[in-house]
Motif scaffolding. Structure first.
Motif, mmCIF file in Angstrom:
data_model
loop_
_atom_site.group_PDB
_atom_site.id
_atom_site.type_symbol
_atom_site.label_atom_id
_atom_site.label_comp_id
_atom_site.label_asym_id
_atom_site.label_seq_id
_atom_site.Cartn_x
_atom_site.Cartn_y
_atom_site.Cartn_z
ATOM 1 N N ALA A 9 0.831 -1.199 0.000
ATOM 2 C CA ALA A 9 0.000 0.000 0.000
ATOM 3 C C ALA A 9 0.871 1.256 0.000
ATOM 4 O O ALA A 9 0.530 2.261 -0.631
ATOM 5 C CB ALA A 9 -0.926 -0.014 1.213
ATOM 6 N N ARG A 10 1.999 1.183 0.688
ATOM 7 C CA ARG A 10 2.895 2.339 0.716
ATOM 8 C C ARG A 10 3.447 2.631 -0.673
ATOM 9 O O ARG A 10 3.551 3.792 -1.085
ATOM 10 C CB ARG A 10 4.034 2.097 1.709
ATOM 11 C CG ARG A 10 4.939 3.300 1.905
ATOM 12 C CD ARG A 10 5.889 3.092 3.075
ATOM 13 N NE ARG A 10 6.762 4.246 3.241
ATOM 14 C CZ ARG A 10 7.653 4.382 4.215
ATOM 15 N NH1 ARG A 10 7.769 3.434 5.138
ATOM 16 N NH2 ARG A 10 8.419 5.459 4.298
ATOM 17 N N SER A 53 0.869 4.543 -2.805
ATOM 18 C CA SER A 53 0.233 5.682 -2.146
ATOM 19 C C SER A 53 0.379 6.990 -2.918
ATOM 20 O O SER A 53 -0.287 7.972 -2.601
ATOM 21 C CB SER A 53 0.819 5.864 -0.737
ATOM 22 O OG SER A 53 2.207 6.176 -0.798
ATOM 23 N N ASP A 105 0.294 2.849 -11.263
ATOM 24 C CA ASP A 105 -0.744 3.738 -10.767
ATOM 25 C C ASP A 105 -1.315 4.596 -11.898
ATOM 26 O O ASP A 105 -0.574 5.324 -12.567
ATOM 27 C CB ASP A 105 -0.182 4.642 -9.664
ATOM 28 C CG ASP A 105 -1.276 5.429 -8.971
ATOM 29 O OD1 ASP A 105 -1.711 6.435 -9.543
ATOM 30 O OD2 ASP A 105 -1.691 5.031 -7.871
ATOM 31 N N SER A 148 6.135 9.028 1.154
ATOM 32 C CA SER A 148 5.233 7.933 1.495
ATOM 33 C C SER A 148 4.989 7.791 2.989
ATOM 34 O O SER A 148 3.889 7.399 3.409
ATOM 35 C CB SER A 148 5.764 6.616 0.934
ATOM 36 O OG SER A 148 7.036 6.294 1.487
ATOM 37 N N LEU A 166 2.156 9.904 3.821
ATOM 38 C CA LEU A 166 0.938 9.458 3.153
ATOM 39 C C LEU A 166 0.299 8.261 3.849
ATOM 40 O O LEU A 166 -0.874 7.972 3.617
ATOM 41 C CB LEU A 166 1.238 9.118 1.689
ATOM 42 C CG LEU A 166 1.710 10.295 0.833
ATOM 43 C CD1 LEU A 166 2.084 9.824 -0.562
ATOM 44 C CD2 LEU A 166 0.644 11.378 0.768
ATOM 45 N N GLN A 167 1.059 7.577 4.704
ATOM 46 C CA GLN A 167 0.497 6.461 5.466
ATOM 47 C C GLN A 167 -0.290 6.931 6.683
ATOM 48 O O GLN A 167 -1.044 6.148 7.271
ATOM 49 C CB GLN A 167 1.623 5.516 5.912
ATOM 50 C CG GLN A 167 2.422 4.900 4.774
ATOM 51 C CD GLN A 167 1.533 4.260 3.731
ATOM 52 O OE1 GLN A 167 0.893 3.252 3.983
ATOM 53 N NE2 GLN A 167 1.483 4.858 2.555
ATOM 54 N N ARG A 186 -5.396 11.321 7.087
ATOM 55 C CA ARG A 186 -5.312 12.673 6.525
ATOM 56 C C ARG A 186 -5.258 13.774 7.597
ATOM 57 O O ARG A 186 -4.435 14.690 7.477
ATOM 58 C CB ARG A 186 -6.489 12.904 5.572
ATOM 59 C CG ARG A 186 -6.469 14.253 4.876
ATOM 60 C CD ARG A 186 -5.227 14.449 4.045
ATOM 61 N NE ARG A 186 -5.256 15.717 3.324
ATOM 62 C CZ ARG A 186 -4.201 16.269 2.716
ATOM 63 N NH1 ARG A 186 -3.037 15.619 2.732
ATOM 64 N NH2 ARG A 186 -4.296 17.401 2.085
#
Length: 255
Positions: free
Chosen positions: A3-4, A7, A68, A213, A216-217, A220
């Motif tokens: 997922a990282r 992201s 992506d 990243s 981004l983990q 928000r």
């Protein structure tokens, strides 16, 4: 892919705006090492096309691969017509067409280690060149760096990506050179560092952090709190070190 690793699509426009590009010196290093004209290249994890534009702008026919969709859409806005784009992770590429150069710009560490080098070798022409390059953007002033570390601490212990094979930063040979030296598929492994220093406004530096990243983990709301905490301790402009570490290797003939 993790997922990282996936992201960045959520911040594709910011990635294009705030991440630094690559200098002509990098292209010259790769082609000098190759010792012959580089006519075709496959790019692993092309992102928004920072490195794509460098190589394609020098006449190389680049096939840019990126898993992506949002990053690939950003890339397509500004690359030359000689760039072919493929939406795919490196692990999903199938051997068939081969290239004079396979390269990854700040992306190789996101690929799976199992079978990594055999996949790269299968995509290269005999004696073809593999290149990996990138490096962290770091604050050059130790006092500012310490202030940012303290401001970041409630949210993240570190915002860097550790070496995939555990190589310590003070070691002379860094990853992926460490693995390339051990691979029977490659020879003539070299490491170079291109020194870069830049001055950024505080807002642009925080904008860069918004594409990292580790941030981004975070949920928000926590991301925004972290950016605000860091912005409060920054001077109006900051000096950054954005050195590029380049690793080069050649596919062994007959492999």
């Amino acid at each position: 892919m993790s997922a990282r690793a996936l992201s960045f699509g959520a911040v594709a426009e910011a990635y294009e705006r705030f991440r630094p590009g690559y200098p002509r010196e990098l292209f010259d290093q790769v082609t000098t090492y190759a010792g012959r004209p580089v006519r075709t290249a496959l790019e692993i994890g092309a992102g928004t096309g920072k490195a794509t534009r460098l190589f394609a702008g020098q006449g190389v026919a680049v096939t840019a691969t990126e898993p992506d969709a949002a990053m690939l859409a950003e890339l397509r806005k500004a690359v030359p017509a000689n760039v072919r784009t493929v939406r795919a992770a490196f692990e999903d590429l199938r051997a068939g067409e081969t290239y004079g150069l396979v390269y990854a710009a700040a992306a190789l560490h996101w690929t799976r280690p199992e079978g990594r080098w055999s996949r790269v070798a299968a995509l290269l022409e005999p004696d073809g060149v593999f290149a990996s390059f990138g490096g962290p953007v770091q604050l050059a002033d130790p006092a500012v760096e310490e202030s940012v570390r303290v401001a970041r601490a409630p949210f993240l212990e570190s915002d860097e990506v550790s070496s995939p094979d555990g190589t310590a930063p003070e070691e002379e040979m860094q990853w992926p050179g460490t693995e390339l030296l051990l691979s029977p598929l490659f020879s003539d492994v070299r490491q170079h560092v291109i020194k870069r220093r830049m001055t950024l406004g505080a807002a642009d530096y925080v904008g860069h952090l918004s594409t990292v990243s580790a941030y981004l983990q975070l949920p928000r709301p926590r991301q925004l709190e972290a950016y605000e905490a860091i912005a409060r301790v920054l001077p109006g402009t900051v000096e950054i070190a954005a050195d590029i570490t380049v690793h080069l290797a050649r596919r062994r003939s007959g492999q």
